[in-house]
Design a protein around this motif. Structure first.
Motif, mmCIF file in Angstrom:
data_model
loop_
_atom_site.group_PDB
_atom_site.id
_atom_site.type_symbol
_atom_site.label_atom_id
_atom_site.label_comp_id
_atom_site.label_asym_id
_atom_site.label_seq_id
_atom_site.Cartn_x
_atom_site.Cartn_y
_atom_site.Cartn_z
ATOM 1 N N ILE A 114 0.845 -1.203 0.000
ATOM 2 C CA ILE A 114 0.000 0.000 0.000
ATOM 3 C C ILE A 114 0.877 1.249 0.000
ATOM 4 O O ILE A 114 0.634 2.198 -0.744
ATOM 5 C CB ILE A 114 -0.962 -0.009 1.212
ATOM 6 N N SER A 115 1.919 1.249 0.810
ATOM 7 C CA SER A 115 2.846 2.384 0.866
ATOM 8 C C SER A 115 3.468 2.655 -0.502
ATOM 9 O O SER A 115 3.631 3.804 -0.902
ATOM 10 C CB SER A 115 3.934 2.106 1.902
ATOM 11 N N GLY A 116 3.801 1.582 -1.214
ATOM 12 C CA GLY A 116 4.367 1.729 -2.556
ATOM 13 C C GLY A 116 3.411 2.413 -3.515
ATOM 14 O O GLY A 116 3.814 3.244 -4.334
ATOM 15 N N ILE A 117 2.137 2.096 -3.409
ATOM 16 C CA ILE A 117 1.121 2.742 -4.255
ATOM 17 C C ILE A 117 1.001 4.216 -3.882
ATOM 18 O O ILE A 117 0.968 5.089 -4.755
ATOM 19 C CB ILE A 117 -0.239 2.027 -4.128
ATOM 20 N N MET A 118 0.959 4.498 -2.571
ATOM 21 C CA MET A 118 0.812 5.898 -2.146
ATOM 22 C C MET A 118 2.026 6.730 -2.556
ATOM 23 O O MET A 118 1.879 7.885 -2.951
ATOM 24 C CB MET A 118 0.579 5.976 -0.634
ATOM 25 N N ILE A 164 4.644 11.904 1.783
ATOM 26 C CA ILE A 164 5.227 11.240 2.948
ATOM 27 C C ILE A 164 4.105 10.938 3.932
ATOM 28 O O ILE A 164 3.329 11.829 4.293
ATOM 29 C CB ILE A 164 6.258 12.149 3.644
ATOM 30 N N VAL A 165 4.034 9.694 4.380
ATOM 31 C CA VAL A 165 3.038 9.303 5.376
ATOM 32 C C VAL A 165 3.434 9.887 6.721
ATOM 33 O O VAL A 165 4.561 9.702 7.176
ATOM 34 C CB VAL A 165 2.920 7.762 5.476
ATOM 35 N N VAL A 166 2.510 10.629 7.354
ATOM 36 C CA VAL A 166 2.781 11.185 8.676
ATOM 37 C C VAL A 166 1.998 10.455 9.770
ATOM 38 O O VAL A 166 2.374 10.508 10.935
ATOM 39 C CB VAL A 166 2.516 12.713 8.745
ATOM 40 N N SER A 167 0.917 9.782 9.390
ATOM 41 C CA SER A 167 0.207 8.940 10.349
ATOM 42 C C SER A 167 -0.588 7.886 9.583
ATOM 43 O O SER A 167 -0.968 8.099 8.431
ATOM 44 C CB SER A 167 -0.715 9.751 11.266
ATOM 45 N N GLY A 183 -7.230 0.379 6.052
ATOM 46 C CA GLY A 183 -6.751 1.469 6.881
ATOM 47 C C GLY A 183 -6.919 2.822 6.242
ATOM 48 O O GLY A 183 -7.570 2.976 5.202
ATOM 49 N N GLU A 184 -6.293 3.789 6.875
ATOM 50 C CA GLU A 184 -6.310 5.169 6.400
ATOM 51 C C GLU A 184 -4.967 5.794 6.734
ATOM 52 O O GLU A 184 -4.278 5.351 7.660
ATOM 53 C CB GLU A 184 -7.443 5.949 7.065
ATOM 54 N N ALA A 185 -4.601 6.795 5.967
ATOM 55 C CA ALA A 185 -3.318 7.472 6.186
ATOM 56 C C ALA A 185 -3.459 8.964 5.932
ATOM 57 O O ALA A 185 -4.269 9.388 5.111
ATOM 58 C CB ALA A 185 -2.250 6.890 5.262
#
Length: 149
Positions: free
Chosen positions: A73-77, A87-90, A134-136
């Motif tokens: 999921i992080s790779g997609i975002m 950048i994911v902050v939460s 989830g959510e980010a």
């Protein structure tokens, strides 16, 4: 050695826009299959030698690492939605069901708020059951030029 490009084999992208209350919502869906080779590579990279990810137990009893699902999921975002410079902050997520190897999974990410602090919601399904959701909240690096984004 862990090779990211191996993990992206046989990935299908479906990038589309949905309309929700006069708001254009970018969304992407990716279909892929996680193999034992993927689990072995991820285990080696992160040092997680838990038997539930190994070939020491029958395939039907093996689970995909939760951190591995989150990294997909992080790779997609980071590369598609919201994209480069984000950048994911939460993050808040859960694993309602187990994810098995050698079965297709469908990863879905939606950008639901595109302000200074962007918000995404996401899930991964296997056999039409949610195995990760989830959510980010994300920010975008302001130092990137337009052609880097």
């Amino acid at each position: 050695m862990f090779k990211v490009n191996k993990l992206l084999n046989n990935v299908k992208y479906d990038l589309r826009k949905l309309s929700t209350q006069n708001l254009s919502v970018p969304e992407i869906t990716v279909t892929r299959r996680i193999t034992q080779e993927d689990l072995n590579s991820f285990s080696s990279l992160c040092g997680d030698s838990n038997i539930i990810h190994s070939e020491d137990i029958p395939e039907e009893e093996r689970y995909v690492h939760g951190a591995f699902l989150n990294s997909l999921i992080s790779g997609i975002m980071g590369s598609k939605i919201p994209g480069p410079g984000s950048i994911v902050v939460s993050q808040k997520f859960k694993f309602p069901r187990k994810c098995r190897i050698n079965q297709d999974i469908e990863l879905n990410v939606k950008l639901i708020d595109n302000r200074k602090i962007m918000k995404t919601v996401y899930h991964i399904k296997q056999a039409n059951n949610i195995v990760f959701q989830g959510e980010a909240s994300l920010i975008r690096l302001s130092s990137l030029s337009k052609n880097q984004q």
